[in-house]
Design a protein around this motif. Structure first.
Motif, short mmCIF file in Angstrom:
data_model
loop_
_atom_site.label_atom_id
_atom_site.label_comp_id
_atom_site.label_asym_id
_atom_site.label_seq_id
_atom_site.Cartn_x
_atom_site.Cartn_y
_atom_site.Cartn_z
N ILE A 126 45.99 87.96 -82.05
CA ILE A 126 45.50 86.77 -82.46
C ILE A 126 46.35 85.78 -82.47
N ALA A 127 47.47 85.81 -83.04
CA ALA A 127 48.40 84.78 -83.31
C ALA A 127 48.94 84.35 -82.26
N HIS A 128 49.46 85.22 -81.07
CA HIS A 128 50.03 85.16 -79.81
C HIS A 128 49.01 84.47 -78.86
N ASN A 129 47.68 84.50 -79.00
CA ASN A 129 46.96 84.07 -78.20
C ASN A 129 46.57 82.56 -78.64
N LEU A 130 46.55 82.38 -79.82
CA LEU A 130 46.32 81.03 -80.36
C LEU A 130 47.92 80.27 -80.09
N ALA A 131 48.71 80.74 -80.13
CA ALA A 131 50.03 79.92 -79.72
C ALA A 131 50.03 79.73 -78.28
N LEU A 132 49.46 80.51 -77.30
CA LEU A 132 49.63 80.06 -75.98
C LEU A 132 48.39 78.99 -75.75
N MET A 133 47.73 79.07 -76.49
CA MET A 133 46.43 78.12 -76.28
C MET A 133 47.18 76.59 -76.73
N GLN A 134 47.73 76.82 -77.97
CA GLN A 134 48.42 75.68 -78.35
C GLN A 134 49.55 75.10 -77.45
N ARG A 135 50.14 75.83 -77.22
CA ARG A 135 51.10 75.37 -75.94
C ARG A 135 50.47 74.68 -74.92
N TYR A 136 49.30 75.32 -74.27
CA TYR A 136 48.71 74.60 -73.25
C TYR A 136 47.96 73.42 -73.55
N THR A 137 47.43 73.23 -74.69
CA THR A 137 46.93 72.06 -75.41
C THR A 137 48.01 70.75 -75.36
N GLU A 138 49.14 71.11 -76.05
CA GLU A 138 50.14 70.13 -76.14
C GLU A 138 50.94 69.64 -74.63
N ALA A 139 50.63 70.87 -73.76
CA ALA A 139 51.20 70.10 -72.37
C ALA A 139 50.20 69.12 -72.08
N GLN A 140 48.91 69.40 -72.63
CA GLN A 140 48.01 68.16 -71.91
C GLN A 140 48.17 66.86 -72.85
N GLY A 141 48.89 66.95 -73.61
CA GLY A 141 49.13 65.44 -74.51
C GLY A 141 48.24 65.70 -75.99
N ALA A 142 47.78 66.89 -76.06
CA ALA A 142 46.66 66.89 -77.38
C ALA A 142 47.45 67.47 -78.58
N ARG A 143 46.98 67.08 -79.85
CA ARG A 143 47.35 68.01 -80.80
C ARG A 143 46.51 69.17 -81.11
N PHE A 144 47.06 70.31 -81.51
CA PHE A 144 46.02 71.69 -81.90
C PHE A 144 46.17 71.98 -83.29
N VAL A 145 45.02 72.38 -83.68
CA VAL A 145 45.00 72.71 -85.05
C VAL A 145 43.95 73.90 -85.19
N PHE A 146 44.24 74.89 -86.00
CA PHE A 146 43.57 76.16 -86.01
C PHE A 146 43.12 76.24 -87.68
N ALA A 147 41.95 76.75 -87.98
CA ALA A 147 41.62 76.96 -89.23
C ALA A 147 40.42 78.04 -89.29
N ILE A 148 40.50 78.84 -90.40
CA ILE A 148 39.52 79.71 -90.68
C ILE A 148 38.23 79.46 -91.75
#
Length: 484
Positions: A126-148
């Motif tokens: 789960i953490a790894h997948n979110l990290a990859l999504m975060q890296r992709y988001t930041e590469a698009q110039g956006a901030r990434f936030v995850f919450a439960i």
């Protein structure tokens, strides 16, 4: 012996029984084309629509009968009330009766009592997948936030029945946090934010609905503030709370569909005080104009562009976040379509997931191109006896070519990473990092990597799967391949 019973008494008894049996059927005569009170088909099925025999007529008629059965909702409600009053139990296994009128969703029980916890490997995935999504988001110039979004019983255990004992062990959400920290995922702790606000300040008092499995609008505002702050957004502040006794909870409706009790709900002027939690300070720009819809777009007098991947907890978040952003997209669709991030020109991306559905993040990684990496695979170790994995499966999803499979768990252990390589006949290789997945079929060592089809070298003839663990590179699978 002479029968002393009076014939008219017997006839009256028979008539009463007969009347009770036929009353529901008679009551249905006036509802053949009407919408049912409960979920189900509105119109009675036709035996031969368009002149062709309807082979599903009997099953469709059964579904219609269940939905239109006269007095159905009233009988469900009466049964639930009797069982709660006399036996102190719920009439449905989907609802847990708490004290003081509190209702809990039974789907949260495993997390509450500590049953069926996620494996450490699944949490790492789960953490790894979110990290990859975060890296992709930041590469698009956006901030990434995850919450439960916390389960109701986790924040308010005092009203739970004594027969259910809260596990002293950390919950899956608590166990996930160290993995998120290790991967550098930007995590917002809503457990702490809601717990602190429930006893102090404007959020004092219960922040979850008593007859529902979700937070109330006060709780949603606290969550929205925390998410917006982490995403670099500023929410509107709009007057004092308006209280209306008009909320019917999802759990309450399960138990008492005919006569559900209402409870207080809270609204802010211009934010969520309009019909269906709409507000004058923002507007829908999508065909869907309901906070519960799967895909909603909105606009307001602000500058930021926001993309929110959410579930049902996001219904109450939507008005606050919509009013605080110029353009916003709210999606419940899974897997998450991360290609929307670049298409929308998002300034911020929020991923909100209910605690009870954390496992989905390991089962259904987002749809996005796998990151290209530089990995020297010339010294990759192949286990004795050949590749130790099932064949790599290929497929397509729009502009993406999907590579997926399962690695032998003896290689893909906790902490390892999986990569997919595409090799040309000349030996050139492009390597991509894969999402790691947990599922019933693949265990915790599944993988998925998506590559833009247009970026694949037309000369690619081989696909390989690698595992990197503690500096060692293992060749886990190798198979012939060409662009289909």
């Amino acid at each position: 012996m002479k029968n002393t019973e009076r014939p008219w008494a017997q006839i009256l008894f028979i008539c009463c029984v007969f009347a009770l049996l036929v009353a529901p059927a008679v009551g249905m005569l006036g509802t053949r084309g009407a919408a049912p009170q409960s979920t189900g088909p509105a119109a009675f099925p036709r035996l031969a629509p368009d002149g062709k025999l309807n082979t599903n007529f009997l099953s469709q008629a059964g579904s219609w009968f269940e939905a239109h059965f006269a007095g159905r909702d009233q009988m469900i409600t009466a049964n639930a009330a009797l069982q709660a009053k006399l036996l102190k139990v719920s009439a449905t296994d989907q609802v847990v009766l708490g004290s003081g009128g509190w209702l809990y969703y039974a789907g949260d029980l495993n997390g509450y009592v500590g049953a069926a916890p996620l494996s450490e490997h699944a949490l790492a995935n789960i953490a790894h997948n979110l990290a990859l999504m975060q890296r992709y988001t930041e590469a698009q110039g956006a901030r990434f936030v995850f919450a439960i979004a916390p389960d109701k019983a986790q924040l308010y255990p005092d009203q739970m029945p004594a027969r259910y004992r809260k596990s002293p062990r950390p919950s899956d959400a608590e166990r996930l946090v160290p993995y998120l920290q290790r991967e550098g995922v930007h995590y917002v702790d809503l457990f702490a934010a809601l717990s602190a606000s429930s006893s102090t300040g404007d959020g004092a008092g219960p922040l979850y609905l008593t007859g529902d499995s979700h937070w109330n609008n006060k709780g949603a505002l606290i969550a929205s503030d925390a998410l917006a702050s982490a995403a670099g957004l500023t929410l509107q502040q709009s007057g004092a709370w308006i209280t209306r006794d008009d909320m019917i909870g999802d759990l309450e409706l399960m138990l008492h569909p005919a006569w559900p009790r209402t409870e207080p709900q809270y609204y802010l002027p211009g934010i969520n005080d309009g019909p269906g939690m709409s507000g004058a300070s923002w507007r829908y720009t999508s065909a869907a104009r309901d906070v519960t819809a799967d895909l909603v777009t909105t606009s307001a007098e602000a500058s930021a562009t926001l993309l929110v991947y959410r579930d049902s907890f996001g219904n109450a978040l939507l008005p606050y976040l919509a009013a605080g952003t110029g353009k916003a997209t709210f999606s419940k669709l899974v897997p998450y379509n991360a290609l929307q991030i670049g298409e929308a020109g998002a300034d911020a991306v929020i991923v909100e997931r209910a605690q009870r559905h954390l496992s989905y993040l390991a089962q259904q990684p987002p749809i996005m191109p796998a990151p290209r990496v530089e990995l020297d695979t010339t010294g990759a170790i192949q286990r004795q006896g050949g590749p130790a994995t099932s064949a790599i499966v290929t497929g397509a999803n729009g502009p993406l070519t999907i590579f997926s499979g399962r690695i032998d768990p003896r290689i893909a252990r906790l902490g390892s990473r999986i990569f997919v390589g595409l090799v040309t006949a000349s030996g050139d290789e492009k390597v991509y990092e894969a999402f790691t997945t947990s599922s019933t079929a693949a265990g915790d060592s599944g993988f998925i990597a998506a590559v833009l089809t247009r970026d694949i070298d037309p000369g690619a003839t081989m696909v390989k799967a690698y595992v990197v663990e503690q500096g060692q590179i293992f060749l886990a699978s190798s198979a012939p391949w060409r662009i289909r």
